[in-house]
Design a protein around this motif. Structure first.
Motif, mmCIF file in Angstrom:
data_model
loop_
_atom_site.group_PDB
_atom_site.id
_atom_site.type_symbol
_atom_site.label_atom_id
_atom_site.label_comp_id
_atom_site.label_asym_id
_atom_site.label_seq_id
_atom_site.Cartn_x
_atom_site.Cartn_y
_atom_site.Cartn_z
ATOM 1 N N VAL A 224 -4.853 -27.765 -24.429
ATOM 2 C CA VAL A 224 -4.057 -28.991 -24.388
ATOM 3 C C VAL A 224 -2.689 -28.679 -23.793
ATOM 4 O O VAL A 224 -2.010 -27.750 -24.255
ATOM 5 N N GLY A 225 -2.335 -29.410 -22.766
ATOM 6 C CA GLY A 225 -1.023 -29.255 -22.149
ATOM 7 C C GLY A 225 -0.196 -30.509 -22.332
ATOM 8 O O GLY A 225 -0.540 -31.391 -23.129
ATOM 9 N N GLU A 226 0.908 -30.610 -21.587
ATOM 10 C CA GLU A 226 1.798 -31.769 -21.673
ATOM 11 C C GLU A 226 1.794 -32.533 -20.353
ATOM 12 O O GLU A 226 1.775 -31.934 -19.277
ATOM 13 N N ASP A 227 1.818 -33.841 -20.463
ATOM 14 C CA ASP A 227 1.809 -34.700 -19.281
ATOM 15 C C ASP A 227 3.195 -34.674 -18.617
ATOM 16 O O ASP A 227 4.179 -35.127 -19.186
ATOM 17 N N VAL A 228 3.250 -34.133 -17.399
ATOM 18 C CA VAL A 228 4.511 -34.078 -16.645
ATOM 19 C C VAL A 228 4.339 -34.746 -15.277
ATOM 20 O O VAL A 228 4.953 -34.371 -14.295
ATOM 21 N N THR A 229 3.480 -35.751 -15.237
ATOM 22 C CA THR A 229 3.152 -36.414 -13.961
ATOM 23 C C THR A 229 4.387 -36.957 -13.254
ATOM 24 O O THR A 229 4.575 -36.750 -12.054
ATOM 25 N N LEU A 230 5.250 -37.666 -13.991
ATOM 26 C CA LEU A 230 6.427 -38.265 -13.355
ATOM 27 C C LEU A 230 7.341 -37.196 -12.763
ATOM 28 O O LEU A 230 7.940 -37.391 -11.706
ATOM 29 N N ASN A 231 7.448 -36.061 -13.439
ATOM 30 C CA ASN A 231 8.289 -34.981 -12.932
ATOM 31 C C ASN A 231 7.673 -34.332 -11.699
ATOM 32 O O ASN A 231 8.359 -34.040 -10.719
ATOM 33 N N VAL A 232 6.360 -34.109 -11.728
ATOM 34 C CA VAL A 232 5.681 -33.454 -10.607
ATOM 35 C C VAL A 232 5.716 -34.334 -9.361
ATOM 36 O O VAL A 232 5.770 -33.831 -8.235
ATOM 37 N N ARG A 233 5.730 -35.637 -9.541
ATOM 38 C CA ARG A 233 5.788 -36.549 -8.389
ATOM 39 C C ARG A 233 7.068 -36.357 -7.576
ATOM 40 O O ARG A 233 7.134 -36.741 -6.410
ATOM 41 N N THR A 234 8.108 -35.769 -8.192
ATOM 42 C CA THR A 234 9.368 -35.555 -7.477
ATOM 43 C C THR A 234 9.344 -34.268 -6.645
ATOM 44 O O THR A 234 10.277 -34.025 -5.875
ATOM 45 N N ILE A 235 8.314 -33.427 -6.803
ATOM 46 C CA ILE A 235 8.258 -32.146 -6.084
ATOM 47 C C ILE A 235 7.724 -32.394 -4.682
ATOM 48 O O ILE A 235 6.578 -32.804 -4.501
ATOM 49 N N ARG A 236 8.561 -32.133 -3.690
ATOM 50 C CA ARG A 236 8.300 -32.599 -2.334
ATOM 51 C C ARG A 236 7.095 -31.965 -1.655
ATOM 52 O O ARG A 236 6.493 -32.585 -0.779
ATOM 53 N N ASN A 237 6.738 -30.719 -1.997
ATOM 54 C CA ASN A 237 5.606 -30.137 -1.266
ATOM 55 C C ASN A 237 4.269 -30.370 -1.971
ATOM 56 O O ASN A 237 3.236 -29.878 -1.525
ATOM 57 N N ILE A 238 4.278 -31.115 -3.066
ATOM 58 C CA ILE A 238 3.024 -31.551 -3.690
ATOM 59 C C ILE A 238 2.709 -32.944 -3.171
ATOM 60 O O ILE A 238 3.459 -33.892 -3.422
ATOM 61 N N PRO A 239 1.613 -33.106 -2.430
ATOM 62 C CA PRO A 239 1.322 -34.423 -1.843
ATOM 63 C C PRO A 239 0.919 -35.440 -2.909
ATOM 64 O O PRO A 239 0.194 -35.118 -3.850
ATOM 65 N N LEU A 240 1.403 -36.660 -2.752
ATOM 66 C CA LEU A 240 0.953 -37.749 -3.616
ATOM 67 C C LEU A 240 -0.390 -38.282 -3.143
ATOM 68 O O LEU A 240 -1.116 -38.918 -3.911
ATOM 69 N N LYS A 241 -0.730 -37.990 -1.885
ATOM 70 C CA LYS A 241 -1.987 -38.445 -1.289
ATOM 71 C C LYS A 241 -2.578 -37.305 -0.484
ATOM 72 O O LYS A 241 -1.906 -36.704 0.350
ATOM 73 N N LEU A 242 -3.849 -36.974 -0.725
ATOM 74 C CA LEU A 242 -4.529 -35.914 0.010
ATOM 75 C C LEU A 242 -4.927 -36.396 1.404
ATOM 76 O O LEU A 242 -4.892 -37.594 1.708
ATOM 77 N N LYS A 243 -5.336 -35.455 2.246
ATOM 78 C CA LYS A 243 -5.791 -35.808 3.598
ATOM 79 C C LYS A 243 -7.100 -36.598 3.552
ATOM 80 O O LYS A 243 -7.379 -37.409 4.428
ATOM 81 N N SER A 244 -7.924 -36.325 2.513
ATOM 82 C CA SER A 244 -9.212 -37.021 2.371
ATOM 83 C C SER A 244 -9.226 -37.812 1.073
ATOM 84 O O SER A 244 -8.589 -37.418 0.097
ATOM 85 N N ASP A 245 -9.975 -38.910 1.057
ATOM 86 C CA ASP A 245 -10.100 -39.724 -0.165
ATOM 87 C C ASP A 245 -11.200 -39.150 -1.056
ATOM 88 O O ASP A 245 -12.240 -39.782 -1.293
ATOM 89 N N LEU A 246 -10.980 -37.945 -1.583
ATOM 90 C CA LEU A 246 -11.975 -37.305 -2.436
ATOM 91 C C LEU A 246 -12.113 -38.079 -3.741
ATOM 92 O O LEU A 246 -11.101 -38.491 -4.325
ATOM 93 N N PRO A 247 -13.355 -38.267 -4.238
ATOM 94 C CA PRO A 247 -13.526 -39.027 -5.490
ATOM 95 C C PRO A 247 -12.718 -38.428 -6.641
ATOM 96 O O PRO A 247 -12.035 -39.136 -7.362
ATOM 97 N N ARG A 248 -12.819 -37.092 -6.791
ATOM 98 C CA ARG A 248 -12.033 -36.428 -7.836
ATOM 99 C C ARG A 248 -11.862 -34.944 -7.490
ATOM 100 O O ARG A 248 -12.825 -34.262 -7.166
ATOM 101 N N LEU A 249 -10.644 -34.503 -7.550
ATOM 102 C CA LEU A 249 -10.329 -33.096 -7.333
ATOM 103 C C LEU A 249 -9.333 -32.666 -8.394
ATOM 104 O O LEU A 249 -8.289 -33.308 -8.573
#
Length: 671
Positions: free
Chosen positions: A138-163
């Motif tokens: 069990v970890g902690e939800d840090v989604t809002l914080n990770v969204r601010t990290i510029r080299n982590i894409p919010l959208k992948l190159k492909s529309d993969l069902p789940r990765l």
């Protein structure tokens, strides 16, 4: 509408590609200004057509509303840790265990980034969740914080069902240095190393704080991939990279354990030249299919191991302590040591930060001390080697006077730093003059850093009041200062004498007393002499003046050098009385404004003063308490956040109309 939606999607895709080029490949295709223009265009379209707003849009990277707490997240499968190897013999043992299941295998050797483990989940190509490792289950939800990290894409190159992927979030070394310098200036506890800084940044309850920390990430593992099969770790890294995820390019496929060891030895020597911290190398069985046969223990997989680098620590002798005065007056102790080779350089000095830390670690002159480099950059004394003391070591006294000007050294209750309060202290003089002449203070046009540098170096200005003794002959002796420029500067200095008292109080650079506080003080106390005679109790009776502000003011006016300078300023004709009074009516009372961009008809400072004169408040950041965003040309991220929070946007024309209506209704003419 279809055309608008297509235009928005095209802009998003273009911006994503530029983010990938800049933050992942470090190979930008356009300038920052061109990127900002594209982003502003997208922000406007999303504002005008909110039905097309998407959470994976590049506009949604701003830090959002602060969270009340971090929610728990159960991982699909346990995020295991790794067994450690410390030597060639340990690597041979690992290799022998792998060979028991069959023929020799290839290994992937990857740099072990010294950061914080993270699990990311993408659905239909969009980032939907980010969680820390926690206890592995069990970890902690840090989604809002990770969204601010510029080299982590919010959208992948492909529309993969789940990765679902795993990676490491880290703080670059140069950012670690910048962050600690800022924290030291604010007298906050500094971070011990980049890993601690990254962990603290990632777990912030306010994503806006995380956004300011310039975190980055490397992704190194696929935890779950729907609809596709990956056969090797090498193939996995290539797949991740094709999706636009940041992958560390130093990873190498090794044919045998000898090549693995060669890779480890190379990066153990080269790690100090990298822009991020590593503490070892991770070795994984490249082929994925045999991993199930090898299995895992309760804590770690048997098909991978972490080769840990030896911590580089050296002993050396502390010879002396040097005291230096920073630009804000802080007296900082620096350790002078016998030179020692450490992490690729010769080290003979290390900051001790403050005297509380010296006392806490019980560091003494003459000690043998254990030294390392925090973040492989900053020399730091870990501790004294107490068992090797001879009894001749000397305790380090706290400073009683400033080493630069011999004024008394002060320590305000609740702060860790000792400081010099003399505004003419040679160590602070150039910074004091730059601030004194700045637009928000005395606003002396033409008195910039280059001119101030020459005035101080030539001995023409050794005190703030010396500015008012300058003449045409002194100024024309400076480089690039002709007669016309000198006359203009003298006129600007002369004009500064008429500034209202709150500008002078601001210009003095008194600790904790900014422009807003100076205005508030001088509305209550309308001359400098009376202000200097107030006690802490009398000052704290003024609304919004706290104990630290009051103590700082009392200490400033207790310093004889400061009083002598104020007398000289009065003799030179500088105004020391408040001529501005607050209007009887406060039509903007209770309203909070934030300003962004460049205004045409006034400076942002002038606009802020108009707002505050009418009872309003200004702030540097947008929050749910913000009533209006005053919008100028080329706005920054404040505009994006204001749109996100639904804050009312005032363009300059609308703001001026508001001021005119207030003036007409309330008789606040001239505000």
């Amino acid at each position: 509408m279809t055309g608008i939606k297509a235009q928005i999607e095209k802009l998003r895709e273009e911006l994503r590609q530029h983010e990938y080029q800049y933050y992942v490949l470090d190979a930008p295709l356009i300038t920052d200004a061109e990127y900002d223009a594209l982003l502003s265009e997208l922000v406007k379209l999303e504002k005008d057509y909110p039905e097309f707003l998407s959470m994976d849009s590049p506009t949604q990277r701003v830090g959002g509303k602060a969270m009340e707490g971090l929610s728990p997240v159960r991982h699909r499968m346990p995020l295991l840790s790794l067994d450690n190897a410390f030597s060639w013999a340990d690597l041979l043992d690992f290799d022998r265990r792998i060979r028991k299941i069959g023929q020799p295998f290839d290994y992937m050797a990857e740099l072990k980034i010294d950061g914080v483990s993270i699990a990311l989940v993408y659905e239909n190509g969009s980032l939907v969740n980010a969680a820390t490792r926690g206890d592995g289950v069990v970890g902690e939800d840090v989604t809002l914080n990770v969204r601010t990290i510029r080299n982590i894409p919010l959208k992948l190159k492909s529309d993969l069902p789940r990765l679902e992927v795993r990676g490491e979030i880290y703080l670059p070394k140069n950012e670690f240095v910048r962050l600690n310098q800022e924290r030291e200036e604010r007298e906050e506890r500094i971070f011990a190393n980049p890993r601690n800084a990254a962990a603290g940044s990632l777990r912030q309850l306010n994503p806006g704080v995380t956004a300011q920390r310039s975190l980055a990430a490397f992704i190194y593992d696929i935890l779950y991939l729907e609809g596709q099969e990956i056969h090797t770790q090498e193939e996995a890294l290539e797949f991740l990279q094709k999706q636009g995820l940041p992958v560390n390019n130093a990873a190498r496929c090794c044919r045998n354990i000898e090549e693995v060891y060669e890779f480890c030895r190379y990066f153990e020597e080269q790690r100090h030249s990298l822009p991020y911290d590593i503490d070892g190398v991770v070795i994984k069985l490249n082929l994925i299919s045999p991993r199930q046969q090898l299995g895992q223990t309760a804590k770690s997989p048997r098909w991978a191991v972490a080769y840990k680098f030896a911590a580089e620590e050296k002993e050396t002798r502390l010879l002396d302590i040097e005291l230096n005065v920073g630009r804000t007056g802080i007296i900082a102790p620096t350790a002078i040591m016998e030179p020692v080779s450490l992490a690729g350089t010769t080290v003979s000095r290390a900051s001790l930060h403050n005297f509380d830390l010296i006392k806490e670690k019980d560091i003494r002159i003459g000690d043998l001390v254990l030294l390392h480099k925090a973040g492989d950059i900053i020399p730091e004394i870990i501790k004294p080697v107490i068992e090797k003391r001879s009894g001749k070591e000397k305790e380090i006294p706290v400073p009683e006077v400033c080493p630069a000007c011999n004024s008394r050294a002060l320590r305000i209750e609740g702060e860790v730093a000792y400081r010099c309060d003399n505004i003419n202290c040679p160590a602070q003089l150039k910074e004091s003059l730059i601030f004194f002449a700045s637009r928000n203070a005395m606003d002396i046009d033409g008195l910039g850093p280059a001119v101030i540098e020459q005035l101080v170096e030539k001995g023409l200005v050794l005190n703030l009041a010396d500015l008012y003794d300058l003449d045409i002959d002194k100024l024309t002796g400076l480089e690039r200062m002709g007669v016309k420029s000198a006359k203009n500067l003298l006129n600007a200095i002369e004009n500064s004498k008429t500034r209202p008292l709150h500008r002078l109080v601001t210009a003095l650079g008194i600790r904790h007393i900014g422009a807003k506080t100076a205005r508030l003080l001088t509305r209550e106390i309308n001359n400098i002499d009376e202000l200097g005679q107030l006690s802490i109790e009398q000052l704290t009776a003024i609304p919004e003046i706290g104990p630290k502000m009051a103590a700082s003011l009392v200490n400033f006016f207790a310093e004889e050098n400061n009083l002598a300078t104020l007398e000289r300023l009065k003799e030179a004709g500088v105004n020391t009385q408040e001529t501005e009074t607050a209007p009887a009516k406060q039509p903007l009372a209770g309203r909070n404004f934030v300003l962004t961009g460049t205004l045409k008809g006034m400076t942002r400072q002038e606009a802020a003063e108009k707002i505050e004169a009418l009872g309003g408040k200004t702030s540097s950041s947008v929050s749910q308490k913000t009533d209006y965003l005053l919008l100028g040309a080329d706005p920054g991220s404040k505009y994006d956040k204001a749109v996100q929070l639904g804050v009312a946007i005032l363009e300059e024309d609308e703001f001026l109309k508001m001021l005119r209506e207030i003036s007409d209704d309330n008789g606040t003419e001239g505000v």
